[in-house]
Scaffold this motif. Structure first.
Motif, PDB file in Angstrom:
ATOM      1  N   SER B 409       0.809  -1.214   0.000  1.00  0.00           N
ATOM      2  CA  SER B 409       0.000   0.000   0.000  1.00  0.00           C
ATOM      3  C   SER B 409       0.842   1.263   0.000  1.00  0.00           C
ATOM      4  CB  SER B 409      -0.917   0.015   1.214  1.00  0.00           C
ATOM      5  OG  SER B 409      -0.894  -1.215   1.852  1.00  0.00           O
ATOM      6  N   ASP B 410       2.019   1.184   0.633  1.00  0.00           N
ATOM      7  CA  ASP B 410       2.784   2.414   0.808  1.00  0.00           C
ATOM      8  C   ASP B 410       4.030   2.411  -0.030  1.00  0.00           C
ATOM      9  OD1 ASP B 410       2.002   2.448   4.348  1.00  0.00           O
ATOM     10  OD2 ASP B 410       0.952   3.294   2.614  1.00  0.00           O
ATOM     11  N   LEU B 411       3.963   1.835  -1.227  1.00  0.00           N
ATOM     12  CA  LEU B 411       5.173   1.704  -2.028  1.00  0.00           C
ATOM     13  C   LEU B 411       5.822   3.055  -2.274  1.00  0.00           C
ATOM     14  CD1 LEU B 411       7.041  -0.037  -3.649  1.00  0.00           C
ATOM     15  CD2 LEU B 411       5.549   0.223  -5.614  1.00  0.00           C
ATOM     16  N   GLU B 412       4.990   4.077  -2.574  1.00  0.00           N
ATOM     17  CA  GLU B 412       5.584   5.376  -2.878  1.00  0.00           C
ATOM     18  C   GLU B 412       6.338   5.926  -1.670  1.00  0.00           C
ATOM     19  OE1 GLU B 412       2.423   4.631  -3.396  1.00  0.00           O
ATOM     20  OE2 GLU B 412       2.397   4.449  -5.567  1.00  0.00           O
ATOM     21  N   ILE B 468       2.606  11.216  -6.202  1.00  0.00           N
ATOM     22  CA  ILE B 468       3.204  10.219  -7.097  1.00  0.00           C
ATOM     23  C   ILE B 468       2.453   8.925  -6.901  1.00  0.00           C
ATOM     24  CG2 ILE B 468       5.320   9.057  -7.739  1.00  0.00           C
ATOM     25  CD1 ILE B 468       6.789  11.095  -6.055  1.00  0.00           C
ATOM     26  N   LEU B 469       1.969   8.350  -7.944  1.00  0.00           N
ATOM     27  CA  LEU B 469       1.306   7.057  -7.829  1.00  0.00           C
ATOM     28  C   LEU B 469       1.839   6.182  -8.934  1.00  0.00           C
ATOM     29  CD1 LEU B 469      -0.802   5.406  -6.356  1.00  0.00           C
ATOM     30  CD2 LEU B 469      -2.473   6.154  -8.017  1.00  0.00           C
ATOM     31  N   ILE B 470       2.414   5.078  -8.558  1.00  0.00           N
ATOM     32  CA  ILE B 470       2.985   4.201  -9.579  1.00  0.00           C
ATOM     33  C   ILE B 470       1.896   3.297 -10.110  1.00  0.00           C
ATOM     34  CG2 ILE B 470       4.690   2.415  -9.990  1.00  0.00           C
ATOM     35  CD1 ILE B 470       6.342   3.659  -7.847  1.00  0.00           C
ATOM     36  N   ARG B 475       4.254  -1.785 -10.788  1.00  0.00           N
ATOM     37  CA  ARG B 475       4.600  -1.837  -9.373  1.00  0.00           C
ATOM     38  C   ARG B 475       5.612  -2.920  -9.076  1.00  0.00           C
ATOM     39  NH1 ARG B 475       0.988   1.577  -6.584  1.00  0.00           N
ATOM     40  NH2 ARG B 475       1.673   1.026  -4.499  1.00  0.00           N
ATOM     41  N   ASN B 476       5.383  -4.092  -9.615  1.00  0.00           N
ATOM     42  CA  ASN B 476       6.288  -5.179  -9.275  1.00  0.00           C
ATOM     43  C   ASN B 476       7.699  -4.909  -9.751  1.00  0.00           C
ATOM     44  OD1 ASN B 476       4.817  -6.892  -7.751  1.00  0.00           O
ATOM     45  ND2 ASN B 476       3.981  -8.048  -9.469  1.00  0.00           N
ATOM     46  N   LYS B 477       7.798  -4.327 -10.964  1.00  0.00           N
ATOM     47  CA  LYS B 477       9.136  -4.038 -11.465  1.00  0.00           C
ATOM     48  C   LYS B 477       9.849  -3.054 -10.556  1.00  0.00           C
ATOM     49  CE  LYS B 477       7.522  -4.128 -16.058  1.00  0.00           C
ATOM     50  NZ  LYS B 477       7.007  -3.104 -16.896  1.00  0.00           N
ATOM     51  N   VAL B 478       9.077  -2.033 -10.147  1.00  0.00           N
ATOM     52  CA  VAL B 478       9.701  -1.020  -9.291  1.00  0.00           C
ATOM     53  C   VAL B 478      10.176  -1.652  -7.988  1.00  0.00           C
ATOM     54  CG1 VAL B 478       9.255   1.053  -7.963  1.00  0.00           C
ATOM     55  CG2 VAL B 478       8.410   0.875 -10.269  1.00  0.00           C
ATOM     56  N   ILE B 479       9.377  -2.584  -7.469  1.00  0.00           N
ATOM     57  CA  ILE B 479       9.779  -3.233  -6.221  1.00  0.00           C
ATOM     58  C   ILE B 479      11.086  -3.976  -6.422  1.00  0.00           C
ATOM     59  CG2 ILE B 479       9.145  -5.012  -4.559  1.00  0.00           C
ATOM     60  CD1 ILE B 479       6.267  -4.261  -4.988  1.00  0.00           C
TER      61      ILE B 479
END
Lengths: 246, 861
Positions: B409-412, B468-470, B475-479
């Motif tokens: 939920s809080d990736l950003e 900012i919202l990915i 999302r997975n790639k960014v992780i």
């Protein structure tokens, strides 16, 4: 459909330790409708209710509030919860605040209102539940029925889309139940959307538009309130006869 | 129970403004009043002689007579330091230096003039050298031969009535020569020190620190045979001790760090001479009337006062009979005599009879009051620091944020934390030190939270953090990229890059390995020495811990695949078993020699113990192993690595450290080991200087602010406040760890329904905590916190070991002066009791005030 406030699809919940409390429950709640969920203990009804406002996170399934999926990780849980009211079995009033402050807390800190506006709304709502004479009392000085009415007022004040009741009268003795049930009946008549988990079969029959009977984690029977008179499935028949015997 | 308004001594009867005034004055009284009027008077008495010549040198001979020499050849005789008279001098040259031993007194000056006389005779003999040079210093060696030194490395010795030159092997100017038995020392320009072991016949260079290679060492002296001092003209003090039993003093020199105004190695005074009164007591003189005393070998140098009428002329020399009686001489006819070693006396110093209880109490009560104030200062701040830090820690320990939430939920927020906040903080630490680094860290976090609040204030649907919202598909790639960056770091350049988890672990372990704390065998017990590696290199230890954390997160994120659930390690238990048994087997059988195998009880027990442990561990790891249905899945381990709660872990690290070490040791570690007080003091002084500069731009307001800034800065960061700052932090940080557990217990006592009810109306976790849980929890934790605060007051007595003069230490000082042990400690006990009891009463009041009607069992009145 536009007036379907709450849509629950294939809800499942497995607790840690392997207890499969809810095994695929789906139902819809329309605007203005009051739905009663009945069933014996352990049938998963409280779990379903708590999944709706995500106090318990469902393992699988979708919950939609006004066409919006609310159980994905990106949704703003707090915003959602302020649109869903909840009344607990153990009242859960904030015991360090007076009755009036209990109501205005949500308005001031979640909706950002100032004190005067919040108090105005609080007084309106307290009038609806007939608790105006005790607004300066602490919860510790109230009786059970009064506490539950204040709890209902607290949820009402936030103008929610739907109010959930988790066995609202289970902790009250029969004399006090009456006042609470009267309040809830009044809300239903005014057109509030409600989902009530209850043991009071007669109340469910009188007030609810629809009744859902849950058993062992699934919906065993669903239908308008006259299924109490004419149960279609065996399990509901057994359940009702067991309740009648008491 | 009387209601609030009915009570006589009710706090509420006092009008609100007066209440504020009362609290404010109490705080100011405790924190900002100076200590007892520290009035001192000088113990130097001026000797009046009818001359205003500049006096350059003074000696005291074996008869306890003083001889003072000055410009134009003036000689003054001070018989037994009481009868002073001017003597006929055989010369009119300026006499600049003098020395004496048991047998004679000698002096020398400009134009090669040398005069001397035997102690027993009255006649001064003149025996100048041939050259017309200025003689800088004169000394008499063990054989009663006179040696003089001049500029350009000139050394001459008067032997059998004739002057002869001695080769100094240098052309530096030589400023001072001194002898102790047959050992001699010469000091000169460019940091030169020469030493001789043969009464001055031959000289060799002695090693001096690199940093003074430009300085002029103008004075040097022995104290007995095991210590020597030297001073440079710009105010640095050098010391030489006997290094080992084999070397003699005077060979290796080191600079004394002086704990005076500027916390540096120089006094920033032009010194003229130094006299050693005892192994650690030295007297320094210098220009502008500078006379200072150091009682601890040059650590703390305190300037001393002069009587009225002294115009700060230059003081040139000092001569002492013993540690207390002596004279100093200076320009314009100034001669001063002391019987107290020059040390200032407190004003109103009277002889007190400590056996009389009345006088004793009179004397001690001021000291004890000072001590009490000092105790209150650290206790109050300690309590506040402990309480607020304790709440923060308790919140961290009960925070529900799991790693799964951080990434889902809080990736950003997590990205901004790891890619913006932490790198910027590290850069600012590299640039300006850790204080600025911590400040930057907190500041950026505060700013981002505020900005996010304003951006997302009225939006029903969040647009991520800071707008900012990915999008979902990325999302997975960014992780995974985040995980990679945590593991291998951001390698930009030497200066701007950041090491990743793997690199940190590797370099830290390398550093530890360099210590060679373990032996070469693979046995685990042989490597136990590495437990102490963190002390050897604390920075490496931090890097190791951070590296482990980053590697864990990095690997976890890289292997994240959208479903954050348990991970199964195939045959994991088997792996564990292999590790356990290999440790045991190496422990038992490496170095096992059949010839040496002794069947003693001890070694048998050792074998039995290890085997027993092995079987026990095996049983624990695979409890239900049945050889009949061997299911390979039995050996799997399932763990849920996403369940980790990072805030919880950090808070637990903190509390585990502070609760598992004794407070006394923490005091000493923080004050003497980390020297926290010194560092905070330096930061405080820098901040004060900046504030002063800012204030100077404010024009007329400057005269209002500047003294305020100075005063506050002095009370908080002034000299001697180091132990104060260390004590506050040691007490506060330790107390926070204990208060955290109390508060956490109180929070846990609140039924979970309250949290549910709060969240159901839409409050955030923090909001519910702040408005609903904490107000109720504080009420619960008042009795145990009261306990904790009483502990704090009593534990403040431990601050006496770091030389903070609170009540206990004042007690020790009073005992040292008055020798009244029972009375002193009795008074201290009473003082502590009064303080603690008042605190307990206050807390009882607080408990009443916060009672929630209808809730809880309140017991009696």
């Amino acid at each position: 459909m536009e007036d379907e406030v709450l849509i629950i699809e294939n809800l499942e919940k497995i607790y840690a330790g392997g207890v499969h409390a809810v095994r695929g429950v789906s139902f819809k709640v329309r605007k203005g409708e009051s739905v009663a969920i009945i069933g014996s203990s352990g049938s998963g009804k409280s779990t379903v209710l708590r999944c709706i406002n995500r106090l318990i996170e469902p393992t699988m399934g979708t919950i939609k509030l006004n066409e919006e999926v609310i159980n994905n990780p990106l949704a703003d849980v707090n915003e959602i919860r302020s649109k869903i009211g909840m009344v607990f079995q153990s009242f859960e009033l904030f015991s360090h605040l007076k009755v009036l402050e209990n109501i205005t807390l949500g308005l001031r800190y979640v909706r950002g209102m100032n004190k005067e506006d919040a108090e105005k709304i609080a007084l309106e709502v307290l009038e609806r539940v007939d608790m105006l004479d005790r607004i300066d009392a602490y919860p510790g000085n109230l009786s059970g029925g009064q506490k539950q009415r204040v709890a209902i007022a607290r949820s009402l004040a936030m103008h929610p889309e739907v109010i959930l009741f988790d066995e609202p009268t289970s902790a009250l003795d029969p004399e006090l139940i009456g006042s609470v049930l009267q309040t809830i009946r009044g809300l239903a008549d005014e057109g509030m959307t409600m989902v009530i988990v209850t043991h009071e079969i007669n109340f469910a029959r009188d007030v609810a538009d629809r009744i859902i009977y849950m058993d062992k984690g699934i919906i065993a029977e669903e239908g308008p309130s006259d299924i109490i008179e004419n149960p279609k499935t065996e399990r509901l028949k057994e359940f009702l006869s067991a309740m009648d015997d008491e | 129970m009387l209601s609030k308004e009915d009570r006589i001594l009710s706090w509420y009867k006092i009008p609100k403004s007066s209440r504020i005034l009362l609290i404010a004055t109490t705080l100011i009284f405790i924190f900002l009043t100076p200590n007892l009027a520290e009035g001192y008077e000088s113990t130097w008495n001026k000797i009046e002689i009818d001359s205003t010549n500049d006096y350059n040198a003074a000696v005291i001979d074996s008869n306890e007579d003083a001889w003072i020499f000055g410009d134009k050849g003036i000689i003054i005789h001070g018989e037994k330091l009481t009868n002073w008279s001017i003597i006929d001098s055989p010369t009119n040259e300026d006499i600049l230096t003098a020395d004496s031993n048991d047998y004679m007194v000698a002096a020398a000056g400009t134009n090669g003039t040398v005069i001397y006389k035997e102690v027993l005779s009255n006649e001064w003999i003149k025996k100048s050298i041939d050259a017309q040079t200025k003689i800088n210093s004169i000394a008499i060696n063990n054989m009663n031969e006179i040696i003089i030194v001049t500029d350009f490395g000139g050394i001459q010795i008067l032997r059998e009535g004739e002057w002869s030159e001695i080769d100094s092997l240098t052309l530096e100017d030589l400023y001072h020569i001194t002898f102790e038995n047959e050992r001699g020392l010469i000091s000169g320009s460019s940091g030169l020190i020469l030493g001789s072991e043969d009464n001055g016949l031959t000289w060799e260079t002695r090693e001096t620190p690199e940093t003074i290679s430009e300085s002029e060492i103008i004075s040097i002296g022995y104290y007995k045979t095991n210590r020597a001092y030297a001073i440079t003209s710009d105010g640095q003090i050098l010391k030489s001790t006997q290094e080992a039993l084999t070397t003699t003093v005077g060979y290796s020199w080191s600079i004394k760090e002086i704990e005076s105004e500027n916390y540096s190695t120089t006094l920033n005074v032009n010194l003229t001479s130094l006299e050693i009164l005892s192994t650690t007591k030295i007297l320094l003189t210098g220009e502008n009337g500078y006379v200072a005393l150091s009682k601890d070998g040059g650590n703390i140098v305190t300037p001393q006062l002069f009587p009225d009428g002294f115009d700060n002329q230059k003081i040139n020399d000092v001569a002492m009979i013993n540690a207390f009686r002596g004279i100093i001489v200076g320009n314009e006819g100034n001669i001063f005599y002391t019987e107290n070693g020059g040390e200032n006396n407190p004003v109103g110093f009277e002889v007190v009879d400590f056996n009389d209880f009345n006088e004793f109490v009179d004397f001690t009560k001021d000291n004890l009051l000072e001590g009490l104030k000092a105790t209150m200062k650290i206790v109050l701040i300690g309590i506040l620091l402990g309480f607020f830090l304790g709440i923060v820690l308790a919140m961290c320990k009960t925070a529900p944020t799991t790693l799964k939430q951080m990434i889902e939920s809080d990736l950003e927020k997590t990205l901004i934390l790891f890619w913006l906040v932490i790198p910027v903080s590290i850069l600012s630490t590299r640039g300006s030190g850790i204080g600025i680094g911590i400040f930057t860290f907190l500041a950026i976090i505060g700013v981002t939270i505020l900005v996010d609040y304003y951006i997302n204030k009225n939006k029903t649907e969040t647009e991520g953090f800071l707008g900012i919202l990915i999008p979902n598909n990325h999302r997975n790639k960014v992780i995974k990229i985040l995980g990679l960056s945590l593991l291998i770091g951001i390698p930009i350049s030497e200066e701007w890059g950041f090491e990743g988890g793997a690199g940190l672990i590797y370099s830290a372990l390398n550093n530890f390995h360099d210590f060679q704390l373990g032996s070469d065998t693979p046995k685990l017990s042989a490597q136990l020495g590495y437990i102490f590696a963190p002390i050897g290199d604390p920075i490496a230890f931090f890097r190791l811990i951070i590296g482990i954390g980053l590697t864990y997160l990095g690997i976890l994120f890289i292997t994240a695949n959208g479903s954050y659930s348990k991970k199964r390690f195939f045959a994991g238990k088997l792996f564990l078993l292999i590790i356990v048994w290999s440790i045991i087997l190496t422990e038992l059988f490496i170095g096992f020699n059949l010839n040496n195998f002794n069947l003693s009880i001890a070694s048998l027990m050792k074998y039995l113990f290890f085997l027993g442990m092995g079987l026990f561990m095996t049983r624990r790891i695979i409890p239900e192993l049945s050889w009949k249905n061997l299911d390979p899945n039995e050996f799997n381990i399932t763990i849920d690595p996403w369940k980790l709660r990072p805030l919880n872990s950090l808070a637990t690290l903190y509390t585990d450290f502070f609760r598992n070490t004794p407070l006394l040791v923490q005091f000493m570690f923080i004050h003497f080991g980390i020297q926290l007080g010194k560092h905070i003091q330096n930061i405080g002084i820098d901040v004060t200087n900046d504030l002063t500069i800012i204030s100077s731009y404010l024009g007329p307001l400057d005269s209002l602010f500047a003294p305020m800034i100075d005063y506050v800065s002095d009370s908080l960061f002034g000299p001697g406040k180091r132990s104060y700052l260390s004590a506050i932090f040691a007490l506060g940080l330790n107390s926070a760890a204990y208060q955290c557990e109390t508060i956490r217990g109180a929070i846990a006592a609140i039924p979970s329904g309250q949290m549910e009810a709060g969240r159901s109306i839409g409050l955030t976790y923090m909001g519910t905590m702040r408005l609903i849980i904490l107000p109720q929890a504080i009420r619960i934790c008042i009795p145990p916190l009261g306990n904790e605060m009483v502990n704090l007051v009593l534990n403040s007595s431990l601050a006496s070991v770091i030389a903070y003069t609170e009540l206990t230490r004042q007690g020790k000082l009073v005992v040292a002066i008055t020798f009244q042990i029972f009375w002193t400690w009795g008074m201290v006990m009473i003082a502590y009791f009064v303080v603690t009891w008042t605190l307990a009463l206050l807390l009882r009041r607080l408990e009443e005030k916060t009672r929630i009607p209808g809730l809880g069992i309140s017991g009696g009145n």
